[in-house]
Scaffold this motif. Sequence first.
Motif, PDB file in Angstrom:
ATOM      1  N   MET A 154      11.763 -85.649 -10.662  1.00 35.59           N
ATOM      2  CA  MET A 154      11.336 -84.275 -10.664  1.00 35.59           C
ATOM      3  C   MET A 154      12.536 -83.346 -10.461  1.00 35.59           C
ATOM      4  O   MET A 154      13.525 -83.734  -9.879  1.00 35.59           O
ATOM      5  N   THR A 155      12.429 -82.109 -10.945  1.00 41.02           N
ATOM      6  CA  THR A 155      13.554 -81.183 -10.822  1.00 41.02           C
ATOM      7  C   THR A 155      13.514 -80.468  -9.487  1.00 41.02           C
ATOM      8  O   THR A 155      12.463 -80.300  -8.870  1.00 41.02           O
ATOM      9  N   ASP A 156      14.679 -80.056  -9.065  1.00 42.05           N
ATOM     10  CA  ASP A 156      14.819 -79.328  -7.805  1.00 42.05           C
ATOM     11  C   ASP A 156      14.290 -77.905  -7.986  1.00 42.05           C
ATOM     12  O   ASP A 156      14.682 -77.207  -8.920  1.00 42.05           O
ATOM     13  N   PRO A 157      13.371 -77.410  -7.101  1.00 40.72           N
ATOM     14  CA  PRO A 157      12.818 -76.066  -7.280  1.00 40.72           C
ATOM     15  C   PRO A 157      13.868 -74.962  -7.100  1.00 40.72           C
ATOM     16  O   PRO A 157      13.666 -73.837  -7.511  1.00 40.72           O
ATOM     17  N   HIS A 158      14.997 -75.292  -6.495  1.00 38.91           N
ATOM     18  CA  HIS A 158      16.042 -74.295  -6.263  1.00 38.91           C
ATOM     19  C   HIS A 158      17.236 -74.533  -7.184  1.00 38.91           C
ATOM     20  O   HIS A 158      18.364 -74.241  -6.826  1.00 38.91           O
ATOM     21  N   PRO A 177      19.960 -73.793  -9.484  1.00 34.43           N
ATOM     22  CA  PRO A 177      20.600 -72.513  -9.799  1.00 34.43           C
ATOM     23  C   PRO A 177      20.642 -72.221 -11.303  1.00 34.43           C
ATOM     24  O   PRO A 177      20.559 -71.065 -11.716  1.00 34.43           O
ATOM     25  N   GLU A 178      20.730 -73.253 -12.114  1.00 30.76           N
ATOM     26  CA  GLU A 178      20.769 -73.044 -13.569  1.00 30.76           C
ATOM     27  C   GLU A 178      19.442 -72.490 -14.073  1.00 30.76           C
ATOM     28  O   GLU A 178      19.408 -71.572 -14.881  1.00 30.76           O
ATOM     29  N   ARG A 179      18.343 -73.017 -13.572  1.00 29.20           N
ATOM     30  CA  ARG A 179      17.018 -72.530 -13.974  1.00 29.20           C
ATOM     31  C   ARG A 179      16.791 -71.107 -13.479  1.00 29.20           C
ATOM     32  O   ARG A 179      16.222 -70.270 -14.182  1.00 29.20           O
ATOM     33  N   LEU A 180      17.247 -70.805 -12.260  1.00 25.59           N
ATOM     34  CA  LEU A 180      17.088 -69.453 -11.719  1.00 25.59           C
ATOM     35  C   LEU A 180      17.891 -68.434 -12.538  1.00 25.59           C
ATOM     36  O   LEU A 180      17.415 -67.334 -12.819  1.00 25.59           O
ATOM     37  N   ARG A 181      19.105 -68.805 -12.934  1.00 25.80           N
ATOM     38  CA  ARG A 181      19.923 -67.901 -13.739  1.00 25.80           C
ATOM     39  C   ARG A 181      19.280 -67.659 -15.099  1.00 25.80           C
ATOM     40  O   ARG A 181      19.238 -66.525 -15.590  1.00 25.80           O
TER      41      ARG A 181
END
Length: 121
Positions: free
Chosen positions: A1-5, A7-11
Amino acid sequence: MTDPHDPERLRALEERLAKAKEAQKPKTSRGEEHFSQANMAWRMVTELVAGLLIGFGMGFGLDRLLGTSPIFLMLFIGFGLAAGVKTMMRTAKEIEKEQVKAANGATEDDNAGTPARDERD
């Protein structure tokens, strides 16, 4: 599973949000205020009425001060009417210039060296 934090997804999410906000912004032409034709018509009517009222006030005041018949009243109402019409015509020329400039996409700097049509005649 992916990390909810992650940084690449947030950006990536922030970039998509910024693009969506930019698309929702109202578009203005060169930062100028846009007036509808009804607003311009009211402006012109107001200029005419203001000229008439100022002329009426000056004429009435002079007639009262000098004790004359309504000669100054009639004279200054005529002057006020002429001033109001002149101001309306000036406003109409400004509106026409803005519309022509918007239609041609030209700036004032492009037309600075060429005289206006009225000046040449």
